[in-house]
Scaffold this motif. Structure first.
Motif, PDB file in Angstrom:
ATOM      1  N   SER A 195      28.842  12.216 -36.097  1.00 28.78           N
ATOM      2  CA  SER A 195      29.624  13.547 -36.071  1.00 28.78           C
ATOM      3  C   SER A 195      31.258  13.297 -35.262  1.00 28.78           C
ATOM      4  N   ASP A 196      31.057  12.539 -34.407  1.00 28.61           N
ATOM      5  CA  ASP A 196      32.301  12.528 -33.581  1.00 28.61           C
ATOM      6  C   ASP A 196      32.964  11.098 -33.510  1.00 28.61           C
ATOM      7  N   PRO A 197      34.306  10.933 -33.662  1.00 26.26           N
ATOM      8  CA  PRO A 197      35.109   9.746 -33.877  1.00 26.26           C
ATOM      9  C   PRO A 197      35.218   8.723 -32.832  1.00 26.26           C
ATOM     10  N   VAL A 198      34.614   9.513 -31.555  1.00 21.49           N
ATOM     11  CA  VAL A 198      34.367   8.339 -30.002  1.00 21.49           C
ATOM     12  C   VAL A 198      33.251   7.632 -30.654  1.00 21.49           C
ATOM     13  N   ARG A 199      32.293   8.392 -30.684  1.00 22.51           N
ATOM     14  CA  ARG A 199      31.165   8.362 -31.704  1.00 22.51           C
ATOM     15  C   ARG A 199      31.789   6.374 -32.705  1.00 22.51           C
ATOM     16  N   LEU A 200      31.778   7.134 -33.488  1.00 23.95           N
ATOM     17  CA  LEU A 200      32.035   6.170 -35.005  1.00 23.95           C
ATOM     18  C   LEU A 200      32.920   4.683 -34.046  1.00 23.95           C
ATOM     19  N   HIS A 201      33.853   4.629 -33.303  1.00 25.82           N
ATOM     20  CA  HIS A 201      34.567   3.834 -32.802  1.00 25.82           C
ATOM     21  C   HIS A 201      34.024   2.866 -32.205  1.00 25.82           C
ATOM     22  N   MET A 202      32.798   3.239 -30.993  1.00 20.98           N
ATOM     23  CA  MET A 202      31.816   2.824 -30.490  1.00 20.98           C
ATOM     24  C   MET A 202      31.187   1.622 -31.368  1.00 20.98           C
ATOM     25  N   MET A 203      30.419   2.927 -32.447  1.00 17.30           N
ATOM     26  CA  MET A 203      30.308   1.549 -33.568  1.00 17.30           C
ATOM     27  C   MET A 203      30.417   0.919 -33.650  1.00 17.30           C
ATOM     28  N   ARG A 204      31.946   1.059 -34.358  1.00 17.43           N
ATOM     29  CA  ARG A 204      33.152  -0.135 -34.816  1.00 17.43           C
ATOM     30  C   ARG A 204      33.343  -0.859 -34.066  1.00 17.43           C
ATOM     31  N   LYS A 205      33.031  -1.086 -32.994  1.00 22.15           N
ATOM     32  CA  LYS A 205      33.715  -1.708 -32.267  1.00 22.15           C
ATOM     33  C   LYS A 205      31.738  -2.376 -31.581  1.00 22.15           C
ATOM     34  N   LEU A 206      31.021  -1.790 -31.671  1.00 18.54           N
ATOM     35  CA  LEU A 206      29.537  -3.148 -31.954  1.00 18.54           C
ATOM     36  C   LEU A 206      29.740  -3.614 -33.087  1.00 18.54           C
ATOM     37  N   TYR A 207      30.319  -3.135 -34.129  1.00 20.66           N
ATOM     38  CA  TYR A 207      29.662  -4.362 -35.497  1.00 20.66           C
ATOM     39  C   TYR A 207      31.016  -5.015 -35.279  1.00 20.66           C
ATOM     40  N   ASP A 208      32.247  -4.892 -35.091  1.00 22.58           N
ATOM     41  CA  ASP A 208      32.558  -6.048 -35.617  1.00 22.58           C
ATOM     42  C   ASP A 208      32.756  -7.077 -34.879  1.00 22.58           C
ATOM     43  N   GLU A 209      31.996  -7.122 -32.971  1.00 23.27           N
ATOM     44  CA  GLU A 209      31.924  -7.580 -32.498  1.00 23.27           C
ATOM     45  C   GLU A 209      30.431  -8.677 -32.743  1.00 23.27           C
ATOM     46  N   GLY A 210      29.291  -7.772 -33.822  1.00 27.32           N
ATOM     47  CA  GLY A 210      28.426  -8.485 -34.193  1.00 27.32           C
ATOM     48  C   GLY A 210      29.145  -9.305 -34.842  1.00 27.32           C
ATOM     49  N   ILE A 211      29.502  -9.514 -36.291  1.00 30.74           N
ATOM     50  CA  ILE A 211      30.452  -9.915 -37.042  1.00 30.74           C
ATOM     51  C   ILE A 211      30.978 -11.142 -36.579  1.00 30.74           C
ATOM     52  N   GLN A 212      32.043 -11.195 -35.479  1.00 34.67           N
ATOM     53  CA  GLN A 212      32.403 -12.154 -34.867  1.00 34.67           C
ATOM     54  C   GLN A 212      31.282 -13.484 -34.323  1.00 34.67           C
ATOM     55  N   VAL A 213      30.165 -12.926 -33.822  1.00 36.01           N
ATOM     56  CA  VAL A 213      29.343 -13.834 -33.380  1.00 36.01           C
ATOM     57  C   VAL A 213      28.999 -14.094 -34.584  1.00 36.01           C
ATOM     58  N   TYR A 214      28.452 -13.507 -35.174  1.00 32.97           N
ATOM     59  CA  TYR A 214      27.801 -13.994 -36.731  1.00 32.97           C
ATOM     60  C   TYR A 214      29.201 -15.922 -37.726  1.00 32.97           C
ATOM     61  N   GLU A 215      29.940 -14.879 -37.348  1.00 36.23           N
ATOM     62  CA  GLU A 215      31.145 -16.108 -38.466  1.00 36.23           C
ATOM     63  C   GLU A 215      31.085 -17.557 -36.977  1.00 36.23           C
ATOM     64  N   ALA A 216      30.893 -16.929 -36.216  1.00 32.20           N
ATOM     65  CA  ALA A 216      31.245 -18.172 -34.827  1.00 32.20           C
ATOM     66  C   ALA A 216      30.050 -18.800 -35.153  1.00 32.20           C
ATOM     67  N   HIS A 217      29.292 -18.430 -36.012  1.00 28.12           N
ATOM     68  CA  HIS A 217      27.745 -20.125 -36.507  1.00 28.12           C
ATOM     69  C   HIS A 217      27.917 -19.706 -37.406  1.00 28.12           C
ATOM     70  N   GLY A 218      28.338 -19.375 -39.061  1.00 32.54           N
ATOM     71  CA  GLY A 218      28.560 -19.594 -40.385  1.00 32.54           C
ATOM     72  C   GLY A 218      27.792 -18.875 -40.620  1.00 32.54           C
ATOM     73  N   ILE A 219      27.054 -17.738 -39.846  1.00 32.85           N
ATOM     74  CA  ILE A 219      25.872 -17.019 -40.464  1.00 32.85           C
ATOM     75  C   ILE A 219      26.837 -16.119 -42.048  1.00 32.85           C
ATOM     76  N   HIS A 220      26.189 -16.554 -42.987  1.00 28.53           N
ATOM     77  CA  HIS A 220      26.663 -15.318 -44.096  1.00 28.53           C
ATOM     78  C   HIS A 220      26.565 -14.018 -43.808  1.00 28.53           C
ATOM     79  N   TRP A 221      27.781 -13.099 -43.771  1.00 27.31           N
ATOM     80  CA  TRP A 221      27.379 -11.534 -43.514  1.00 27.31           C
ATOM     81  C   TRP A 221      28.257 -11.304 -45.067  1.00 27.31           C
ATOM     82  N   ASP A 222      28.114  -9.517 -45.202  1.00 30.71           N
ATOM     83  CA  ASP A 222      28.613  -9.301 -46.542  1.00 30.71           C
ATOM     84  C   ASP A 222      29.473  -7.762 -45.658  1.00 30.71           C
TER      85      ASP A 222
END
Length: 319
Positions: free
Chosen positions: A223-250
């Motif tokens: 419901s709020d851009p600030v909340r969506l921004h924080m969600m995306r920040k957590l998502y992008d950090e998680g994807i970076q971790v997965y990529e560093a481990h060679g974990i497939h993501w979609d």
């Protein structure tokens, strides 16, 4: 007979629907008080509109506190277990079970936990057991000691390997898979369950800590851009971790997170429920695991780390 360990929201949902469809169920609770209530009142599953979807009378269930496992199971082998506890309870579960584990007869355990790391711990402690890692998107909210709201239908993926297919195919299909299907659960077998576990880990790592910190329902994250921004920040950090481990993501995983928020819009996340109850949360098994994975790979996940520390500190009582 299927032994279900854990009588939280998902435990009650699975026990109620399995028992109502004719499966013999033995439900193991954390407390004697809850076991007595269920034995008296049975289990009631409500739909999202508050109507009774399933009611199983107490005399159609076997229920006991986990502390009685050794006394009640000392002369019988347990064949199938649905382990539906939080990660933090696994050590206590193993402490109760292992003294009477029948190693001459393999026990199959379907492990429905959030986060990662628990499969290795269980396998190390109980190498004779056959483990089936699983993830579910079933939505459930406990109303009381013996009642639960089925807040949203989901899919349950159960890990399946070539070894298990050869060794236990018929037994598993007959005693577990077919009974879950008969109870109305959407269940599929996956030979790539690890990918499903990492997907579920990231979904939980984005949604749960933010709802716990802001004390909002899942849908309010959108419901709020600030909340969506924080969600995306957590998502992008998680994807970076997965990529560093060679974990497939979609690339669809972000959309799946949005869809989960919409489908469970009125729900409180389990982490928020734990925070409100001043109980131990699973943040260490979710965001904490991502932080530890980042350290191993030589990258950082600072937002996950801050949320991990903040939520761990919320359960500390002053004075």
């Amino acid at each position: 007979m299927i032994d279900i360990i854990g009588a939280g929201s998902l435990g009650l949902l699975f026990a109620g629907r399995l028992a109502s469809s004719g499966t013999e169920v033995k439900l193991w609770t954390r407390t004697l008080e809850q076991a007595r209530i269920i034995a008296c009142d049975g289990i009631t599953v409500f739909d999202k509109e508050g109507q009774t979807a399933v009611h199983v009378p107490g005399d159609r269930l076997q229920v006991a506190p986990l502390a009685d496992w050794q006394r009640l199971n000392s002369h019988t082998a347990t064949q199938w277990i649905l382990l539906i506890t939080k990660q933090g309870a696994i050590e206590e579960v193993l402490k109760q079970i292992l003294p009477v584990a029948k190693t001459e007869r393999e026990t199959g355990i379907v492990c429905l936990q959030n986060g990662i790391g628990h499969i290795e711990r269980i396998r190390q402690a109980w190498p004779e057991a056959v483990l089936y890692p699983a993830v579910t998107t079933e939505g459930a909210k406990r109303q009381g000691a013996a009642s639960v709201v089925h807040a949203g239908a989901g899919v349950t993926e159960i890990g399946w390997s070539e070894e298990q297919e050869k060794a236990q195919n018929r037994n598993f299909e007959q005693y577990v898979l077919n009974r879950l299907l008969a109870a109305g659960f959407d269940v599929c077998l996956s030979k790539e369950i690890e990918n499903g576990m990492y997907r579920k880990l990231l979904i939980n790592a984005v949604i749960n800590p933010l709802t716990a910190i802001w004390r909002i329902r899942n849908g309010e994250l959108l419901s709020d851009p600030v909340r969506l921004h924080m969600m995306r920040k957590l998502y992008d950090e998680g994807i970076q971790v997965y990529e560093a481990h060679g974990i497939h993501w979609d690339g669809s995983w972000w959309d799946q997170i949005m869809n989960v928020c919409r489908a469970t819009a009125e729900n409180h996340s389990s982490m928020l429920a734990d925070v409100l109850a001043h109980s131990m949360t699973e943040v260490a098994s979710i965001n904490g695991q991502l932080v530890q994975m980042a350290e191993v790979a030589g990258v950082t996940a600072p937002t996950h780390e801050v949320l991990w520390q903040l939520i761990e500190g919320m359960r500390l009582k002053e004075g």
